[in-house]
Design a protein around this motif. Structure first.
Motif, short mmCIF file in Angstrom:
data_model
loop_
_atom_site.label_atom_id
_atom_site.label_comp_id
_atom_site.label_asym_id
_atom_site.label_seq_id
_atom_site.Cartn_x
_atom_site.Cartn_y
_atom_site.Cartn_z
N ALA A 74 14.89 -24.94 23.93
CA ALA A 74 15.19 -24.73 25.35
C ALA A 74 16.58 -24.16 25.55
CB ALA A 74 15.03 -26.03 26.12
N SER A 75 17.56 -24.70 24.81
CA SER A 75 18.95 -24.30 25.04
C SER A 75 19.70 -23.84 23.79
CB SER A 75 19.72 -25.46 25.66
OG SER A 75 19.82 -26.52 24.73
N GLY A 76 19.18 -24.13 22.62
CA GLY A 76 19.83 -23.73 21.38
C GLY A 76 20.28 -24.86 20.49
N MET A 77 20.16 -26.09 20.94
CA MET A 77 20.62 -27.23 20.14
C MET A 77 19.59 -27.62 19.06
SD MET A 77 23.62 -27.78 21.20
CE MET A 77 23.98 -29.35 20.46
N ARG A 78 18.36 -27.88 19.46
CA ARG A 78 17.33 -28.25 18.47
C ARG A 78 17.05 -27.10 17.52
NH1 ARG A 78 12.71 -30.08 22.48
NH2 ARG A 78 13.92 -28.67 23.77
N SER A 79 17.10 -25.88 18.04
CA SER A 79 16.83 -24.73 17.18
C SER A 79 17.94 -24.54 16.14
CB SER A 79 16.61 -23.47 18.00
OG SER A 79 17.69 -23.22 18.86
N ALA A 80 19.15 -24.92 16.47
CA ALA A 80 20.24 -24.85 15.47
C ALA A 80 19.94 -25.81 14.33
CB ALA A 80 21.58 -25.18 16.12
N ALA A 81 19.46 -27.00 14.65
CA ALA A 81 19.09 -27.97 13.62
C ALA A 81 17.92 -27.45 12.79
CB ALA A 81 18.74 -29.31 14.25
N ALA A 82 16.94 -26.83 13.45
CA ALA A 82 15.78 -26.28 12.73
C ALA A 82 16.21 -25.14 11.81
CB ALA A 82 14.75 -25.78 13.74
N ALA A 83 17.07 -24.26 12.29
CA ALA A 83 17.54 -23.14 11.48
C ALA A 83 18.29 -23.64 10.26
CB ALA A 83 18.41 -22.21 12.31
N LYS A 84 19.10 -24.65 10.44
CA LYS A 84 19.86 -25.22 9.32
C LYS A 84 18.90 -25.85 8.31
CE LYS A 84 23.66 -28.36 8.30
NZ LYS A 84 24.67 -29.27 8.85
N GLN A 85 17.91 -26.56 8.79
CA GLN A 85 16.92 -27.20 7.92
C GLN A 85 16.15 -26.16 7.12
OE1 GLN A 85 14.31 -29.87 10.06
NE2 GLN A 85 12.80 -29.90 8.44
N LEU A 86 15.71 -25.11 7.77
CA LEU A 86 14.96 -24.06 7.07
C LEU A 86 15.84 -23.29 6.09
CD1 LEU A 86 12.76 -22.70 9.99
CD2 LEU A 86 11.98 -24.00 7.98
N ALA A 87 17.08 -23.03 6.46
CA ALA A 87 18.00 -22.33 5.57
C ALA A 87 18.20 -23.12 4.28
CB ALA A 87 19.33 -22.07 6.26
N ALA A 88 18.24 -24.45 4.39
CA ALA A 88 18.39 -25.29 3.21
C ALA A 88 17.18 -25.20 2.29
CB ALA A 88 18.62 -26.75 3.63
N GLY A 90 15.65 -22.29 1.77
CA GLY A 90 15.61 -20.93 1.25
C GLY A 90 15.16 -19.86 2.23
N PHE A 91 14.96 -20.22 3.49
CA PHE A 91 14.58 -19.23 4.50
C PHE A 91 15.83 -18.54 5.04
CE2 PHE A 91 11.09 -22.24 4.55
CZ PHE A 91 9.97 -21.44 4.69
N THR A 92 15.66 -17.32 5.48
CA THR A 92 16.72 -16.61 6.20
C THR A 92 16.51 -16.92 7.67
OG1 THR A 92 16.75 -14.85 4.55
CG2 THR A 92 17.74 -14.35 6.71
N THR A 93 17.52 -17.52 8.30
CA THR A 93 17.35 -17.99 9.67
C THR A 93 18.48 -17.54 10.58
OG1 THR A 93 18.52 -20.07 9.27
CG2 THR A 93 16.15 -20.07 8.89
N LEU A 94 18.15 -17.49 11.86
CA LEU A 94 19.12 -17.29 12.93
C LEU A 94 18.73 -18.24 14.05
CD1 LEU A 94 19.17 -13.38 13.06
CD2 LEU A 94 21.03 -14.85 12.27
N ASN A 95 19.68 -18.51 14.92
CA ASN A 95 19.44 -19.35 16.08
C ASN A 95 19.50 -18.48 17.32
OD1 ASN A 95 19.08 -21.71 17.60
ND2 ASN A 95 21.28 -21.99 17.81
N LEU A 96 18.49 -18.55 18.18
CA LEU A 96 18.47 -17.76 19.41
C LEU A 96 19.51 -18.32 20.37
CD1 LEU A 96 17.13 -15.48 21.05
CD2 LEU A 96 15.56 -17.22 21.94
N LYS A 97 20.51 -17.51 20.68
CA LYS A 97 21.58 -17.95 21.59
C LYS A 97 21.01 -18.27 22.96
CE LYS A 97 25.31 -15.26 19.50
NZ LYS A 97 26.25 -14.14 19.71
N GLY A 98 21.29 -19.47 23.44
CA GLY A 98 20.84 -19.87 24.77
C GLY A 98 19.40 -20.31 24.84
N GLY A 99 18.67 -20.26 23.73
CA GLY A 99 17.29 -20.69 23.71
C GLY A 99 16.41 -19.92 24.68
N LEU A 100 15.34 -20.57 25.13
CA LEU A 100 14.43 -19.93 26.07
C LEU A 100 15.14 -19.60 27.37
CD1 LEU A 100 11.53 -18.98 26.65
CD2 LEU A 100 11.10 -21.25 27.61
N GLY A 101 16.07 -20.44 27.77
CA GLY A 101 16.84 -20.17 28.99
C GLY A 101 17.62 -18.88 28.88
N GLY A 102 18.24 -18.63 27.73
CA GLY A 102 18.97 -17.39 27.51
C GLY A 102 18.05 -16.19 27.51
#
Length: 111
Positions: A74-88, A90-102
């Protein structure tokens, strides 16, 4: 200075909604919605995949490793945690700035 702290904490890089949309259009990335099913039913980015943050650990193997995964909530907080988890894992990840709201504030389409 924030960039240094972000690297130190292992936070994923953020991507603007416009750049995320362009990456998806070229086929180099996909958007992964990590919100709850109820949140997704209310509105979501067309073409995005859905795995709630709670399901991510059990189902990450279903995601492609040959594309950048742009995590979105929704805002970028949970997705930051998900991106970090996936990166660990071996995935290449980015976090969508502002989430769905952005995404919505940028005037990009939702369903």
């Amino acid at each position: 200075m924030f960039g240094f702290l972000k690297k130190l904490l292992g936070l994923p890089d953020g991507v603007s909604p416009q750049d995320a949309q362009a990456m998806v259009k070229t086929g180099s990335a996909l958007i992964l919605d990590v919100r709850t099913s109820a949140e997704r039913q209310a509105a979501h980015i067309p073409g995005s995949l859905h795995l709630s943050l709670d399901e991510l650990g059990r189902n990450a193997g279903k995601l492609p490793k040959d594309k950048t995964i742009i995590c979105q909530c929704a805002s970028g907080m949970r997705s930051a945690a998900a991106a970090k988890q996936l990166a660990a894992q071996g995935f290449t990840t980015l976090n969508l700035k502002g989430g769905l709201g952005g995404w919505q504030r940028a005037g990009l389409p939702t369903k």
